[in-house]
Design a protein around this motif. Structure first.
Motif, PDB file in Angstrom:
ATOM      1  N   UNK A  16       0.839  -1.191   0.000  1.00 37.44           N
ATOM      2  CA  UNK A  16       0.000   0.000   0.000  1.00 37.44           C
ATOM      3  C   UNK A  16       0.878   1.247   0.000  1.00 37.44           C
ATOM      4  N   UNK A  17       0.436   2.244  -0.754  1.00 39.32           N
ATOM      5  CA  UNK A  17       1.192   3.475  -0.913  1.00 39.32           C
ATOM      6  C   UNK A  17       0.298   4.663  -0.600  1.00 39.32           C
ATOM      7  N   UNK A  18       0.869   5.676   0.043  1.00 33.17           N
ATOM      8  CA  UNK A  18       0.137   6.922   0.266  1.00 33.17           C
ATOM      9  C   UNK A  18       0.085   7.689  -1.052  1.00 33.17           C
ATOM     10  N   UNK A  19      -0.696   8.759  -1.098  1.00 33.80           N
ATOM     11  CA  UNK A  19      -0.766   9.588  -2.300  1.00 33.80           C
ATOM     12  C   UNK A  19       0.611  10.153  -2.629  1.00 33.80           C
ATOM     13  N   UNK A  23       2.597   9.373  -6.079  1.00 29.96           N
ATOM     14  CA  UNK A  23       3.077  10.455  -6.949  1.00 29.96           C
ATOM     15  C   UNK A  23       4.569  10.281  -7.207  1.00 29.96           C
ATOM     16  N   UNK A  24       5.320   9.968  -6.167  1.00 31.94           N
ATOM     17  CA  UNK A  24       6.756   9.764  -6.306  1.00 31.94           C
ATOM     18  C   UNK A  24       7.055   8.589  -7.233  1.00 31.94           C
ATOM     19  N   UNK A  25       6.330   7.495  -7.082  1.00 31.93           N
ATOM     20  CA  UNK A  25       6.528   6.319  -7.929  1.00 31.93           C
ATOM     21  C   UNK A  25       6.216   6.626  -9.389  1.00 31.93           C
ATOM     22  N   UNK A  56      -3.038   3.574  -2.070  1.00 29.11           N
ATOM     23  CA  UNK A  56      -2.947   3.026  -3.419  1.00 29.11           C
ATOM     24  C   UNK A  56      -2.243   1.681  -3.375  1.00 29.11           C
ATOM     25  N   UNK A  57      -2.664   0.772  -4.241  1.00 26.54           N
ATOM     26  CA  UNK A  57      -2.002  -0.510  -4.392  1.00 26.54           C
ATOM     27  C   UNK A  57      -1.115  -0.443  -5.626  1.00 26.54           C
ATOM     28  N   UNK A  62       0.135   1.153 -11.417  1.00 23.80           N
ATOM     29  CA  UNK A  62       0.286   0.658 -12.788  1.00 23.80           C
ATOM     30  C   UNK A  62      -0.749   1.314 -13.698  1.00 23.80           C
ATOM     31  N   UNK A  63      -2.005   1.331 -13.265  1.00 27.04           N
ATOM     32  CA  UNK A  63      -3.079   1.940 -14.051  1.00 27.04           C
ATOM     33  C   UNK A  63      -2.839   3.436 -14.235  1.00 27.04           C
TER      34      UNK A  63
END
Length: 70
Positions: A16-19, A23-25, A56-57, A62-63
């Motif tokens: 799981x990722x924060x917003x 954004x960084x990814x 975010x997953x 990816x999407x």
């Protein structure tokens, strides 16, 4: 005497990722992430207030990466 080397276990992949992490990814600013979501995913402006709290997953990222390239 036999020497054994400990086996390093891989760190589990982040699920799981924060917003901010999303954004960084994606290599975009948080404002660009919000714009991307607003353009392609959010139906109403009221839904945007939930993005800050969204987790975010990897599949979401990816999407979003795919949508950003369109």
């Amino acid at each position: 005497m036999t020497m054994t080397t400990p086996i390093a276990t891989p760190k589990p992949a982040k699920t799981h990722f924060s917003a901010e992490e999303a954004a960084s990814a994606l290599g975009v600013s948080i404002d660009q992430l919000h714009s991307l979501i607003r353009q392609h995913l959010a139906v109403e402006d009221g839904e945007m207030s939930n993005v800050v709290q969204t987790q975010f997953q990897a599949s979401d990222i990816f999407l979003l990466r795919f949508l950003a390239q369109k």
